[in-house]
Every structure is written in C-alpha cells, then in structure tokens.
Design an enzyme around this catalytic site. Structure first.
Site, mmCIF file in Angstrom:
data_model
loop_
_atom_site.group_PDB
_atom_site.id
_atom_site.type_symbol
_atom_site.label_atom_id
_atom_site.label_comp_id
_atom_site.label_asym_id
_atom_site.label_seq_id
_atom_site.Cartn_x
_atom_site.Cartn_y
_atom_site.Cartn_z
ATOM 1 N N ASP A 199 -0.074 -3.489 -3.595
ATOM 2 C CA ASP A 199 1.365 -3.590 -3.337
ATOM 3 C C ASP A 199 1.699 -4.937 -2.710
ATOM 4 O O ASP A 199 0.807 -5.708 -2.354
ATOM 5 C CB ASP A 199 1.837 -2.429 -2.437
ATOM 6 N N ASP B 153 3.093 8.727 7.273
ATOM 7 C CA ASP B 153 3.948 9.660 6.523
ATOM 8 C C ASP B 153 3.298 10.126 5.226
ATOM 9 O O ASP B 153 3.947 10.753 4.395
ATOM 10 C CB ASP B 153 5.330 9.046 6.249
HETATM 11 C C1 F6R Z 1 -1.406 -1.435 2.097
HETATM 12 C C2 F6R Z 1 -0.943 -0.121 1.698
HETATM 13 C C3 F6R Z 1 -0.554 0.916 2.679
HETATM 14 C C4 F6R Z 1 -1.473 0.980 3.892
HETATM 15 C C5 F6R Z 1 -1.021 2.057 4.853
HETATM 16 C C6 F6R Z 1 -1.913 2.144 6.071
HETATM 17 O O1 F6R Z 1 -1.742 -2.235 0.967
HETATM 18 O O2 F6R Z 1 -0.840 0.109 0.540
HETATM 19 O O3 F6R Z 1 -0.577 2.174 2.037
HETATM 20 O O4 F6R Z 1 -2.786 1.222 3.464
HETATM 21 O O5 F6R Z 1 0.294 1.793 5.252
HETATM 22 O O6 F6R Z 1 -1.838 0.943 6.771
HETATM 23 P P1 F6R Z 1 -2.851 0.617 7.947
HETATM 24 O O7 F6R Z 1 -4.199 0.517 7.318
HETATM 25 O O8 F6R Z 1 -2.397 -0.702 8.483
HETATM 26 O O9 F6R Z 1 -2.761 1.732 8.914
#
Ligand code: F6R
Length: 260
Positions: free
Chosen positions: A67, A136
C-alpha cells in the site's frame, strides 16, 4: 492457518527472515510482497544481517508494496516507498527498480490501480506476502467493511488508523486520509501470507482475525480462507487466543522438515 507464538519481535524477525531466505534460496527470482509500519521491521533487519553475513542475496528478487499513502510526495520520509528504501533496500542488494509501488502520483488513480494489478500478475504473482494488522483488524489498508474480494484501489483511513499512525508524523493533521492498497482479494492470491503482530494493542484484532468469524468487518479474518497463512505473534498479541495452548503444542512438535 498456522499460529506461532514467539518470545518477542526479534525471534519473529529471525523466524520469518529464515522463511524469506529459504524461499529466495530455492527461487532466486522470487516475488516478495512488502508491508511497512513497525511490525515487519524486525524481518528487514534479519534479512540485512543475513545479507551482510553473505548468506542472502535479493539481487534477482522482485518486490511489490502492499500500500501507499495518497498525497505525500514520493520522497516524503513517511511515504511507504521511502520507508522500504530506508529499511530494506539500503541494507541489502535489492535494486530500487525491482521494487514497485502503486503510482499514487498518477492523475488517474483508478487506471494506476488497475496497472498495479497487471504488474503483479505479469511478475507471476507474489510468492510471500508480509502483513501487519491494524488495531481495527485491517490488512494492507483494507479497513473494516472492505470487500473480501476487493482489488487494488483507493481507500479512506479510519480515524482509529490515522490516530495509530500519527506516531510517525509530526501531528495527526499530517496523516493522510487516503491510501491506495492492494485489495483483500489481491492479497489472498499471494502463495504464502505471513502476518506479524506484536504488543497488547493488537490482541483483540489478532483474536478476531484468527478465531473470529470470517467477515469484511475484520479484513484480517480473510486469512482463514487462505491455504497457506502463517501468523507470528508475541505473547501480549496472543493474549486473546482461546487455542493458544494448542498453537504452542503444535509448534513445539512440528516436524523440522516442514518449515513455515
Ligand atoms: C502497512 C500496512 C498496514 C500495517 C498495519 C500495522 O503496509 O499495510 O496494514 O501493517 O497498520 O501497522 P504497524 O505494524 O505499524 O502496527
């Protein structure tokens, strides 16, 4: 789905880094799906260690980002393209040109999303997709309510996700509202999904994704539909799992030839 409960993020990094290294050893032209955020950083550090030790080359690998934020210039330090350049490319021999991301600078984002899907398909699909999970339940930036059949497209972040990600920006106002993300359907086409989650803040999302019903309200629950999904969590993130004892028992007695 395989759930592995580890002592901490470093152990997860070594475990998942080992799976990436084994894949690239067997298939030097493997296609990796790269996540950003804090969870996969331990994997990127492990890959860097293996590279420095002379045990791993990503020179022939292709990679696709999961993303990207819409509205940040490409060289913004918090753009996901910059993140991967800093956290992975700068530490291994993965060429910048081998890493693709959705073209969020395009005047026609719909066409850019369709083109991204075609690029992934042209590369033969993703062999191993790294994932984190939002508090979430999002994977990629597929927020609750995302179709389980969705493809790469523009999405609006929830307030919860923007607040969670504000730690990477100077203020909440600077966190973009829009992103382009691979869809849940796109993610499910990768041949191996590896989701990492650490810390108590992820416990409810992990429990819902792993043991709850499959529902668009918890996009991470789509992993239950995948024939090869691995979830690597530390103890605090595993706290809501009813079958934690079974997962530990299974891992402790797993035949060594099986790998992740
Ligand atoms: C990032 C992504 C998100 C993160 C998620 C968790 O490329 O696609 O889904 O993996 O928001 O983020 P962290 O690892 O920072 O807790």
């Amino acid at each position: 789905m395989e759930v592995v409960i580890v002592d901490g993020p470093d152990e997860a990094g070594i475990l998942v880094g080992g799976a990436v290294a084994a894949l690239v050893d067997a298939t030097p032209t493997a296609v990796l799906g790269l996540a950003t955020g804090s969870s996969p950083v331990v994997v990127y550090r492990d890959l860097a260690r293996r590279h420095v030790a002379g045990d791993l080359s990503l020179a022939r690998v292709q990679a696709f980002l999961l993303d990207e934020y819409v509205g940040l210039p490409p060289d913004h330090p918090q753009s996901y393209r910059s993140f991967i350049a800093r956290e992975l490319e700068a530490r291994v021999d993965l060429a910048d040109a081998a890493v693709q991301a959705p073209d969020i600078q395009s005047d026609d984002l719909v066409a850019a999303c369709a083109a991204y899907e075609r690029e992934i398909a042209a590369a033969g699909g993703v062999d191993l997709q790294l994932l984190g999970i939002g508090t979430d339940g999002h994977i990629g930036f597929n927020e609750p309510g995302s179709s389980l059949a969705s493809r790469t497209r523009i999405k609006t972040l929830t307030d919860q996700t923007r607040r969670d990600n504000a730690r990477f920006f100077a203020s909440l106002d600077e966190v973009p509202r829009h992103v382009v993300t691979q869809g849940v359907g796109t993610i499910l086409e990768a041949r191996h999904l590896v989701l990492l989650a650490f810390g108590a803040a992820k416990a409810a999302a992990v429990a819902a994704a792993v043991e709850g019903p499959v529902t668009a309200m918890v996009p991470g629950s789509a992993l239950q539909l995948h024939p090869h999904a691995t979830v690597v969590v530390d103890e605090p993130a595993a706290a809501g799992l009813h079958l934690a004892g079974y997962y530990r028992e299974t891992w402790a007695h797993k035949p060594s030839w099986q790998g992740l």
